[in-house]
Design a protein around this motif. Sequence first.
Motif, PDB file in Angstrom:
ATOM      1  N   LYS A   1       0.855  -1.194   0.000  1.00  0.00           N
ATOM      2  CA  LYS A   1       0.000   0.000   0.000  1.00  0.00           C
ATOM      3  C   LYS A   1       0.885   1.236   0.000  1.00  0.00           C
ATOM      4  CE  LYS A   1      -4.400  -0.921   2.280  1.00  0.00           C
ATOM      5  NZ  LYS A   1      -5.207  -0.644   3.463  1.00  0.00           N
ATOM      6  N   PHE A   2       0.527   2.224  -0.811  1.00  0.00           N
ATOM      7  CA  PHE A   2       1.139   3.554  -0.699  1.00  0.00           C
ATOM      8  C   PHE A   2       0.058   4.455  -0.121  1.00  0.00           C
ATOM      9  CE2 PHE A   2       3.563   1.830  -4.375  1.00  0.00           C
ATOM     10  CZ  PHE A   2       4.819   1.862  -3.784  1.00  0.00           C
ATOM     11  N   GLY A   3       0.158   4.779   1.146  1.00  0.00           N
ATOM     12  CA  GLY A   3      -0.925   5.527   1.789  1.00  0.00           C
ATOM     13  C   GLY A   3      -2.175   4.671   1.777  1.00  0.00           C
TER      14      GLY A   3
ATOM     15  N   GLY B   1       0.394   2.028 -14.377  1.00  0.00           N
ATOM     16  CA  GLY B   1      -0.171   2.203 -13.041  1.00  0.00           C
ATOM     17  C   GLY B   1      -0.712   0.933 -12.413  1.00  0.00           C
ATOM     18  N   CYS B   2      -0.529  -0.220 -13.064  1.00  0.00           N
ATOM     19  CA  CYS B   2      -1.107  -1.447 -12.514  1.00  0.00           C
ATOM     20  C   CYS B   2      -0.188  -2.097 -11.492  1.00  0.00           C
ATOM     21  CB  CYS B   2      -1.419  -2.441 -13.626  1.00  0.00           C
ATOM     22  SG  CYS B   2       0.043  -3.166 -14.365  1.00  0.00           S
ATOM     23  N   GLY B   3       1.010  -1.554 -11.292  1.00  0.00           N
ATOM     24  CA  GLY B   3       1.876  -2.073 -10.234  1.00  0.00           C
ATOM     25  C   GLY B   3       3.070  -2.882 -10.722  1.00  0.00           C
TER      26      GLY B   3
ATOM     27  N   THR C   1       6.050  -1.899 -12.050  1.00  0.00           N
ATOM     28  CA  THR C   1       7.325  -1.386 -11.556  1.00  0.00           C
ATOM     29  C   THR C   1       7.465  -1.649 -10.062  1.00  0.00           C
ATOM     30  OG1 THR C   1       7.416   0.303 -13.267  1.00  0.00           O
ATOM     31  CG2 THR C   1       8.722   0.697 -11.308  1.00  0.00           C
ATOM     32  N   THR C   2       6.378  -1.465  -9.325  1.00  0.00           N
ATOM     33  CA  THR C   2       6.413  -1.710  -7.883  1.00  0.00           C
ATOM     34  C   THR C   2       6.827  -3.153  -7.596  1.00  0.00           C
ATOM     35  OG1 THR C   2       4.643  -0.105  -7.647  1.00  0.00           O
ATOM     36  CG2 THR C   2       5.056  -1.538  -5.778  1.00  0.00           C
ATOM     37  N   LEU C   3       6.260  -4.097  -8.328  1.00  0.00           N
ATOM     38  CA  LEU C   3       6.600  -5.504  -8.120  1.00  0.00           C
ATOM     39  C   LEU C   3       8.074  -5.749  -8.463  1.00  0.00           C
ATOM     40  CD1 LEU C   3       5.658  -8.289  -7.372  1.00  0.00           C
ATOM     41  CD2 LEU C   3       4.835  -8.632  -9.696  1.00  0.00           C
TER      42      LEU C   3
ATOM     43  N   PHE D   1      14.274  -2.548  -3.757  1.00  0.00           N
ATOM     44  CA  PHE D   1      14.111  -1.112  -3.500  1.00  0.00           C
ATOM     45  C   PHE D   1      12.868  -0.812  -2.679  1.00  0.00           C
ATOM     46  CE2 PHE D   1      16.505  -1.043  -7.581  1.00  0.00           C
ATOM     47  CZ  PHE D   1      17.680  -0.577  -7.028  1.00  0.00           C
ATOM     48  N   GLU D   2      11.911  -1.724  -2.704  1.00  0.00           N
ATOM     49  CA  GLU D   2      10.700  -1.532  -1.902  1.00  0.00           C
ATOM     50  C   GLU D   2      10.506  -2.800  -1.086  1.00  0.00           C
ATOM     51  OE1 GLU D   2       8.660   1.156  -2.242  1.00  0.00           O
ATOM     52  OE2 GLU D   2       9.039   1.943  -4.254  1.00  0.00           O
ATOM     53  N   ALA D   3       9.929  -2.610   0.100  1.00  0.00           N
ATOM     54  CA  ALA D   3       9.621  -3.779   0.918  1.00  0.00           C
ATOM     55  C   ALA D   3       8.124  -4.038   0.834  1.00  0.00           C
ATOM     56  CB  ALA D   3      10.033  -3.526   2.356  1.00  0.00           C
TER      57      ALA D   3
HETATM   58  N1  LIG Z   1       6.562   5.577  -3.967  1.00  0.00           N
HETATM   59  C1  LIG Z   1       5.260   5.672  -4.269  1.00  0.00           C
HETATM   60  N2  LIG Z   1       4.443   6.449  -3.523  1.00  0.00           N
HETATM   61  C2  LIG Z   1       3.125   6.548  -3.822  1.00  0.00           C
HETATM   62  N3  LIG Z   1       2.527   5.928  -4.836  1.00  0.00           N
HETATM   63  C3  LIG Z   1       3.282   5.137  -5.611  1.00  0.00           C
HETATM   64  C4  LIG Z   1       4.680   4.977  -5.381  1.00  0.00           C
HETATM   65  N4  LIG Z   1       5.178   4.137  -6.314  1.00  0.00           N
HETATM   66  C5  LIG Z   1       4.132   3.805  -7.094  1.00  0.00           C
HETATM   67  N5  LIG Z   1       2.993   4.385  -6.673  1.00  0.00           N
HETATM   68  C6  LIG Z   1       1.660   4.220  -7.268  1.00  0.00           C
HETATM   69  O1  LIG Z   1       1.428   2.850  -7.413  1.00  0.00           O
HETATM   70  C7  LIG Z   1       0.787   2.589  -8.644  1.00  0.00           C
HETATM   71  C8  LIG Z   1       1.568   1.554  -9.411  1.00  0.00           C
HETATM   72  O2  LIG Z   1       2.758   2.144  -9.850  1.00  0.00           O
HETATM   73  P1  LIG Z   1       3.799   1.388 -10.756  1.00  0.00           P
HETATM   74  O3  LIG Z   1       4.183   0.119 -10.106  1.00  0.00           O
HETATM   75  O4  LIG Z   1       4.888   2.340 -11.062  1.00  0.00           O
HETATM   76  O5  LIG Z   1       2.927   1.101 -12.047  1.00  0.00           O
HETATM   77  P2  LIG Z   1       3.400   0.624 -13.488  1.00  0.00           P
HETATM   78  O6  LIG Z   1       4.871   0.378 -13.480  1.00  0.00           O
HETATM   79  O7  LIG Z   1       2.611  -0.622 -13.735  1.00  0.00           O
HETATM   80  O8  LIG Z   1       3.000   1.707 -14.434  1.00  0.00           O
HETATM   81  C9  LIG Z   1       0.686   3.907  -9.363  1.00  0.00           C
HETATM   82  O9  LIG Z   1      -0.643   4.364  -9.260  1.00  0.00           O
HETATM   83  C10 LIG Z   1       1.628   4.808  -8.644  1.00  0.00           C
HETATM   84  O10 LIG Z   1       1.133   6.105  -8.626  1.00  0.00           O
END
Ligand SMILES: Nc1ncnc2c1ncn2[C@@H]1O[C@H](COP(=O)(O)OP(=O)(O)O)[C@@H](O)[C@H]1O
Lengths: 293, 362
Positions: free
Chosen positions: B10-12, B37-39, B41-43, B50-52
């Motif tokens: 969760k981000f916020g 925006g589907c997540g 990069t986050t994964l 870089f992220e936990a």
């Molecule tokens: N550090 C962060 N703080 C707040 N929101 C984030 C952060 N990183 C990513 N997000 C949100 O998480 C969602 C997924 O981001 P991301 O993983 O970059 O998507 P993708 O790579 O699939 O386009 C986005 O809506 C983005 O705004």
Amino acid sequence: MGRWSRQLLTLPPTIYLLIFFAIPTVIMLFASFRFPGDYGGLAPWYSIEDGSYAFDLTWENWQRLFESTIYLELFVKSLGYAVITTAICLLLGYPLALMVSRSEKKRRDLLLLLIILPFWSNFLVRIYAWMIIFSPTGALTMAVNSLLDLFGIAPVSLMYSPTAVIVCMVYVHLPFMVLPLYANLEKHDPALLDAASDLGASGWQRFWRVTWPLSLPGVYAGSILVFIPVLGMFAIPDLLGGTNAIMIGNVIKQQFIESRDWPFGSVLSIMLTIATIALVWLGTRSGHRVKHG
Amino acid sequence: MLEIRGISKKFGDFEALKGVDLHIGAGEFFTLLGPSGCGKTTLLRMIAGFEAPDSGEILLEGKDMVGTPPEQRPVHTVFQNYALFPHMTVAQNIAFPLQMARVQADEIDARVQQALDNVHLPDKAGAYPAALSGGQRQRIAIARALVKRPRLLLLDEPLSALDAKMREQMQIELINLQKEVGITFIYVTHDQGEALALSHRIAVMNQGKIAQLDQPAQLYNHPNSRFVADFIGQCNLLEATVTDSDRHHADLELHHIGPVRVSLAPAVTVTKGQRCLLTLRPEKIRIARNLHALVDETHFCGKIHDTLYLGDVTVYKVELAQGILLEALLANSGNHASERFAVGDSVEVAWNSSAGHLIAEP
Ligand SMILES: Nc1ncnc2c1ncn2[C@@H]1O[C@H](COP(=O)(O)OP(=O)(O)O)[C@@H](O)[C@H]1O
Ligand SMILES: [Mg+2]
């Protein structure tokens, strides 16, 4: 762009440099070969005797510079003050700039405001404030001395010491170091640090291999902005250093105001200008070499 | 070799990842595909360190990676904008991970040269990144990430900054490179064509979840949801109700169009009366003025509503009923010159019962 319009573009900076740098330097150079006036100022540079003109110019002022080593020593000492002040500013300013550049956007503006806040009050007022802090009856001196007393060390006076001068010069010039550093650090792509850590670099390695080399232009700009004014500084050593911390700036001021020897003051001024230009030029060259391997 | 179990983040208040499970095999070219925006990069950033995650496990060859900093993971990343160090030459960039690992200087030189050869840029060692073209920077970034032989290479939209021609060439190079080095690749993209072209398997992501995980052809031909069908390639989606079904076939009533028979993929079961979606790829639809329907084909009449000339193919939108459009493709191979249709022409369309794929909509 035609040849004429291109030259037209460089005209304003050329005129500016001419009025505010070249002409004053020529005037100074000329003054350095004249005799001092009886009540200050300059004596006439020619006289009419028996209907014929005679130049009243002399090498004396320049000879005086090289007669003793005292002025050379003064230059070296001032250089020492400038180097120490610049180094401390860098040591204090770098972490500060780094912290500001890596803080949240919203807090960044507030922090920058705090850094330039001292500029809102007068330079001399700020020096007088330090005089109060360093005064023998001031809280700081009392605290330091009572601490020293515990270890059986004789009390010291902070006022009129090189320490006081350096502390105040660092305080006054710190923003000049922090601002260019911040402007540089703020532009760094955070992905570079991610890449470094991804490729196996620890925190220190990330700093020394990526952040530091990329920040060198900022380090250099900040150092020049601190170094040059400190080298010619006279107000702070005057008020906080007394006779214990005299810099070349004090002597130049003395020549013009107290000794009323404008020609010799001009000699020293020209030497200061030459020294500054030479040092900055040397710095540019080595800075250039660092940047391009 | 990489196992991801129940990752959430969760981000916020915003849930970027909602319980993701993945199992990636050694030597696989695996792609995370999904809209912006589907997540994705986050994964990827979690796998890199870089992220936990808020919860869940990331196991690399059986070892839990959560809590291990990025510099200690045998995982390297090719960043979206390459993230080459601008103050270092190409050779210094590539040597960087080896220096961090305290490899001996003469071995570093040999491996840097080898890495440059691998990406076909043997004489760029002394150049600075600013002097390279986009494609060259891309290759250097890949060489730098591969030089230490990571167990896993992560690539985050590495080709998105390149022009179309260059991208195609780099796709081929990536496929060959991955075969050569045999390292597991996890590739992130929002470009479905790229995903289909490169991957052994693709995980389609939507709003922080995995929508479908399959091989490219399976995904294309047997999407499991409206989202996947729509996201991958062009697709006609027709609403229908099941009128009858057995294990292999279903009879449908296409809303406003008419009855049709489709064969069922093994995984799909439907019951009578159920509402569902029939997905039809445009290239599987035959279109002509007078069709002679073949065995196992259904055909309908319609009117040309729009035509879209794309050079190699022409797209025809056929109105089958009021407001219901079906997209069909005709290759401009020259043989069909007589079959050009104009807007308003009456045409017939037909498709084989195995051409459509049924999605059981809840
Ligand atoms: N550090 C962060 N703080 C707040 N929101 C984030 C952060 N990183 C990513 N997000 C949100 O998480 C969602 C997924 O981001 P991301 O993983 O970059 O998507 P993708 O790579 O699939 O386009 C986005 O809506 C983005 O705004
Ligand atoms: Mg992304």
